[in-house]
Design an enzyme around this catalytic site. Sequence first.
Site, mmCIF file in Angstrom:
data_model
loop_
_atom_site.group_PDB
_atom_site.id
_atom_site.type_symbol
_atom_site.label_atom_id
_atom_site.label_comp_id
_atom_site.label_asym_id
_atom_site.label_seq_id
_atom_site.Cartn_x
_atom_site.Cartn_y
_atom_site.Cartn_z
ATOM 1 N N HIS B 118 0.859 -1.185 0.000
ATOM 2 C CA HIS B 118 0.000 0.000 0.000
ATOM 3 C C HIS B 118 0.898 1.238 0.000
ATOM 4 C CE1 HIS B 118 -2.698 3.046 1.662
ATOM 5 N NE2 HIS B 118 -3.706 2.265 1.357
ATOM 6 N N ASP B 196 2.766 -3.499 8.740
ATOM 7 C CA ASP B 196 1.597 -2.663 8.478
ATOM 8 C C ASP B 196 0.371 -3.502 8.816
ATOM 9 O OD1 ASP B 196 -0.612 -1.415 7.430
ATOM 10 O OD2 ASP B 196 0.181 -1.214 5.391
ATOM 11 N N GLN B 199 -4.828 -3.709 7.602
ATOM 12 C CA GLN B 199 -5.854 -4.672 7.178
ATOM 13 C C GLN B 199 -5.838 -5.928 8.040
ATOM 14 O OE1 GLN B 199 -8.138 -4.003 5.036
ATOM 15 N NE2 GLN B 199 -7.261 -2.130 4.200
ATOM 16 N N LYS B 222 -10.605 1.457 10.997
ATOM 17 C CA LYS B 222 -10.865 0.209 10.274
ATOM 18 C C LYS B 222 -11.302 -0.894 11.229
ATOM 19 C CE LYS B 222 -7.458 0.979 6.566
ATOM 20 N NZ LYS B 222 -8.209 1.491 5.424
ATOM 21 N N CYS B 360 -4.631 1.864 -3.861
ATOM 22 C CA CYS B 360 -3.371 2.426 -3.359
ATOM 23 C C CYS B 360 -2.185 1.475 -3.490
ATOM 24 C CB CYS B 360 -3.484 2.872 -1.899
ATOM 25 S SG CYS B 360 -4.674 4.182 -1.657
#
Lengths: 142, 407
Positions: B118, B196, B199, B222, B360
């Site tokens: 991303h 990261d 998600q 999120k 992205c």
Amino acid sequence: MFSDDIKRTILLEHYQNPHNKGLVEDDRYHLVHNASDSCIDDIKVQMLIEDGIIKDVRFDGVGCTICFASTSIISDLIKGKSKEEALHIIGEYFNMIDEKEYDEDLLEEANAFNTLSKQANRIKCGTIGIKAMKELIDNYDK
Amino acid sequence: MLDLRIKNDFPIFKNNPDLVYLDSGATSLKPRCVIDAVVNFYSCYTANIHRGDYDNSFIASKEYDDTRKLVCKLLNNDDPDEIIFTSGTTASINNLAYSYGLNILNKGDVILTTLSEHASDILPWFKVKEKTEAIIKYIPLNNDGTFNIDNFKKVLNEGNVKIVALPLISNVLGYINPIKEISKVAHEKGAIICVDGAQGVPHIKVDVKDLDIDFLSFSAHKMLGPSGVGVLYGKKELLDKMDPLFMGGGANARFNKEGEIILKEIPTRFEAGTPNIEGVIGFKKALEYLLEIGMDNIEKHEKELGRYIVERLSSLPNIEIYNPKTDCSIVSFNVKGIFAQDVGSYLNSFNIAVRTGNHCAKMLHNIIGASETVRVSAYLYNDKEDIDKLYNALKDITLEKCIGAII
């Protein structure tokens, strides 16, 4: 104005068989590359202006139905017109997109986009190619 | 599957009864308890934190700091001081890149990442690379976009790798990276691993101790929380090496006109300025809500939904799925002959919310061979009925109908 059926047919036709698609290798043509920052639309538009007349418009790239159909239709409309006439047509097209008063007769098939303003996220798709054309005309002699 | 009554906890479904929300990868919906907590802070005890000598400030400060403990509970971490609040994943990674990367990287050092990254997990490292003359190398993925540990080992041996930056779950392909194995191998070579978790953390159980993660970034919005709140988890010994990116009030203990600054301890030294107090307090409720249901159960629910999405969509001949082996409920696909965004507008006419584009991850087309896709991403409030509605809409899709949905 057009019924939804006719609008669909116009857009489908111009998306599947776009007019003036395919770039040419000719140094006389000017080129503008416009890529959307929010979606994938990414097109190049070429233009040949001689004696103040739009002799030719070409385009190619990656784009959605709205992007290709709008570029195809407006390229048809401004070909053979003077720069001033072409800018006027483009101006009326933007008036339509901005929900202002505009000259329906002048826009012919482009009236198929008369409700595009209701689809906020697709307005960019329907203007990206036309903005390139305006830029080409505005900057042609610069 | 989780209890279908979960939808009742989310006021948005009361106000939009026909909404089929399949864009949780972009942002999640909010349960009533989170919304109430934010409103409650504004209505009942608005105050700045850590500085007022009055009750409301004490309450706000306690709520704010207690959120760190809940984040620890979520991540199986024992030290709340290792939890830094930021404005989101992007801010966390930038913080990390500038405060840590810039300090420890030298010319020729290597940052390892992948082409599925991303923008938020690659652009900060591009910037750091520029300033330090470090090198960015990409770990070749398998043809289907999954992680290849042998390729990783090979690239790891090729240069002076200092940082490995990877997502826990890829935002387009939904694969869970084998972080435990990756961090073990990386640590043997003296590299640190920056994960990261944007998600991943909202969707699966993450144990930072077991996975031996050095830094983990993720966003509250999120995972049922408010926008504008994120977390940077870091191991204390690494946080100690970081120079805060932002200087300002709340982060310093003393300073004088000579420019000498004594910073506060970790984590407050990294939280200069008034933070998003109501956001963090709302996030606390989101964490309580998620922990009550259990991350194990959420993970199971989403895995099942993901399999169901793949099963239903792959029965349609005009659909090409790019990640049929998804580990969660992220599924990326295209309808043959129809541009992704046109599919998105068509689904919108059925009140089905999906994301279209390159998500992205602008280097990923090298792997999946498509520059844009339609992405559906589900969460705990989705059920099979939502997927059936998606299936029914896609079953009859034609280019003509897509155009009809736009004009």
